[in-house]
Each structure stands twice: as structure tokens, then as C-alpha cells.
Design a protein around this motif. Structure first.
Motif, short mmCIF file in Angstrom:
data_model
loop_
_atom_site.label_atom_id
_atom_site.label_comp_id
_atom_site.label_asym_id
_atom_site.label_seq_id
_atom_site.Cartn_x
_atom_site.Cartn_y
_atom_site.Cartn_z
N UNK A 200 0.83 -1.21 0.00
CA UNK A 200 0.00 0.00 0.00
C UNK A 200 0.86 1.26 0.00
N UNK A 201 2.16 1.11 0.25
CA UNK A 201 3.07 2.25 0.21
C UNK A 201 3.73 2.41 -1.15
N UNK A 202 3.34 1.60 -2.12
CA UNK A 202 3.90 1.76 -3.46
C UNK A 202 3.52 3.13 -4.00
N UNK A 203 4.47 3.83 -4.58
CA UNK A 203 4.22 5.19 -5.05
C UNK A 203 3.28 5.23 -6.26
N UNK A 204 3.16 4.12 -6.96
CA UNK A 204 2.15 4.05 -8.00
C UNK A 204 0.76 4.10 -7.40
N UNK A 205 0.57 3.43 -6.28
CA UNK A 205 -0.72 3.41 -5.58
C UNK A 205 -1.00 4.75 -4.91
N UNK A 206 0.00 5.36 -4.30
CA UNK A 206 -0.19 6.59 -3.54
C UNK A 206 -0.22 7.84 -4.41
N UNK A 207 0.64 7.89 -5.44
CA UNK A 207 0.80 9.11 -6.23
C UNK A 207 0.53 8.95 -7.73
N UNK A 208 0.34 7.73 -8.19
CA UNK A 208 0.31 7.53 -9.64
C UNK A 208 1.68 7.81 -10.24
N UNK A 209 2.73 7.52 -9.47
CA UNK A 209 4.10 7.85 -9.84
C UNK A 209 4.70 6.67 -10.61
N UNK A 210 4.41 6.63 -11.90
CA UNK A 210 4.93 5.53 -12.71
C UNK A 210 4.55 5.69 -14.16
#
Length: 285
Positions: free
Chosen positions: A25-35
Motif C-alpha cells: 500500500x506504500x507503493x508510489x504508483x498506488x499513492x501518487x500515480x508515480x509511474x
């Protein structure tokens, strides 16, 4: 067709059943759409124009300062492990900045999260689709294939709410692209498409279509065109890696020309299908 329960996907070096595959749940894709993501078509096991898709993936990752976690051959090997032998498949590749404490700044010494899956594609829109025009209210970097797709999702849903298949987007009076596609029109037998810029995704299918058309003696103009030109065009098409080249037969609830796919689209589609078969045959030889 492989059902979800039996589908195998790739995540960070491991192959597992889709239903058992999990990310933090701390993946930045999940948190920020960073990918960044990439979609690659596959026909009868042949990875279609892999190098073009890999180059686009590489360029997008460089743009957001995310290191490429593998080389081209490694990604190709991963994809081949996931293919199900279907007539047409679509490979989805997603790379995020990885797992880190939630903070807007880039984390240090974090491994990217790499997810790859293959899905069966069913073509069902060759007869033509309906579109509407909507204001392009997305951000200033639409050329980046980011996983942060909420603006595109909302635009596509507006189209669906009005019984249309796709939204064709207008920015400052000019057509940019579709919510999930590039756009072509035909006027006086000339094929016209918006030139590459920060406001459109550089579509691989778009580039292939332009090359095939020009090599066959058809005239292609890469220039801006207005919403009025769109509405008056004799033909409209949208292109994408999964949909290939689809004729638009209704726009804003009005028929395009006589409401059927046009002669130029038929020429282009024949060129594209022949090109596909040629590449498949060359790989099999």
C-alpha cells in the motif's frame, strides 16, 4: 481465453497467479500515480514492433527520472513467459518508483516496482464507433504515458454516459487526440493528424499508419485541425495499440459522411493487416 483465476503475471522477478499477486500500500504508483506504463500488442505469439514500444517506455521513464530496471531482451523474455497462445493479446507493462514512506519528493535507494501481464484482446469495433467532442482539460504533459490517468478516465466516462465509445478532445479550438487514442481525419482524400507535441501521446500505431500510408503514395499531413474540420471530414479514425485503426461513423450524434467506414480507411486497414501478417511470417521463417 485464460480466466483470471489461472492467469499468470509477473511482479518484481516472480511469476504468480493474478489473484495471488499483491503490492504494498506504500507503493508510489498506488499513492501518487508515480509511474509509467506501456501496452504492447501480440499477434499469434509475435510481439508487434517490440523495439518501438520499448523505446517509448525507455523515453518515458527517462522523462520522469526513473531508472530502467531491465534491458530490452530481459523484458522480451518476461513477456514470452506470460503469453497464452491467443490470436491477439495485449501486454501491459507498469513500472512505478517503488515502495517508500509517503512523501512527495523522490525516495533514495528504492527499487522500482515492475508489473507485467498479458490479456486476450477481442476485436469488435471494425464496423465503426460513435464519438463525442469534449474540452481537453488535462495537464500540460500528455505525451508522458503516466499511470495517473484520472483525467482520461473521466473524459472516457463522459463519452460512455452519452452512449459514445470515445471522446475526441479539443484544446483551444484544435483537436488533440482521443481520451485513449490518436485521431485521424480525411479531407479531400488527404489524411490529416495532429503533429506530435506535449499535448498528445506519441502513438506507435499512429507512427506505423503514417509510414504505411506514405510508402503507398497516400498523402499524410501532420498539422493542427479544428473542431469544424473534424465535423466536416469525410472520414474520421482513431488508433491505438489494442484497437488498431477504428472508423468513427458518428460524431456528436451526427453521421460521418454516409455513416459507414470510408474508402481511405479500407485502404489503410488493408495495409496495416498486410503489414502485421508480413512481420509474423518473417518471424516464422
Amino acid at each position: 481465453m485464460v480466466d483470471a483465476a489461472n492467469q499468470i503475471v509477473y511482479l518484481n522477478g516472480n511469476y504468480s497467479a493474478l489473484q495471488d499477486t499483491k503490492i504494498s500500500v506504500l507503493d508510489r504508483g498506488f499513492l501518487f500515480g508515480d509511474g509509467i506504463y506501456e501496452v504492447i500488442p501480440v499477434y499469434n505469439g509475435h510481439i508487434f514492433h517490440f523495439n518501438r514500444h520499448f523505446t517509448r517506455l525507455e523515453n518515458n521513464l527517462r522523462t520522469i527520472q526513473l531508472p530502467l530496471p531491465f534491458d530490452a531482451q530481459q523484458l522480451k523474455d518476461i513477456i514470452k513467459q506470460l503469453l497464452g497462445g491467443e490470436k491477439q493479446e495485449s501486454v501491459y507493462v507498469q513500472i512505478t518508483r517503488g515502495v517508500a514512506r509517503r512523501d512527495h519528493g523522490f525516495p533514495e535507494s528504492v527499487n522500482p516496482t515492475v508489473f507485467v501481464m498479458a490479456s486476450t484482446v477481442i476485436q469488435g469495433q471494425k464496423h465503426g464507433i460513435a464519438c463525442i467532442t469534449l474540452e481537453d482539460d488535462r495537464w500540460q504533459h500528455c505525451d508522458i504515458k503516466t499511470i495517473a490517468l484520472l483525467p482520461n478516465v473521466l473524459l472516457r466516462q463522459q463519452a460512455h454516459n452519452q452512449n459514445a465509445d470515445e471522446a475526441i478532445l479539443i484544446r483551444n479550438g484544435f483537436v488533440t487526440e482521443g481520451a485513449a487514442s490518436n485521431v485521424f481525419i480525411v479531407i479531400d482524400k488527404q489524411i490529416i493528424t495532429t503533429p506530435k507535441s506535449q499535448y498528445i501521446l506519441p502513438g506507435v500505431t499512429r507512427d506505423i499508419l503514417i509510414e504505411l500510408a506514405e510508402n503507398s503514395g497516400l498523402q499524410v499531413l501532420q498539422r493542427q485541425f479544428t473542431e469544424q474540420e473534424l465535423m466536416n471530414a469525410s472520414e474520421i479514425w482513431i488508433t491505438s495499440s489494442t484497437k488498431e485503426i477504428v472508423p468513427v461513423i458518428r460524431i456528436n450524434d451526427q453521421p460521418v459522411s454516409n455513416g459507414t467506414s470510408g474508402v481511405v480507411w479500407q485502404q489503410i486497414n488493408t495495409l496495416f493487416q498486410t503489414h502485421k501478417q508480413t512481420l509474423i511470417q518473417q518471424e516464422n521463417d
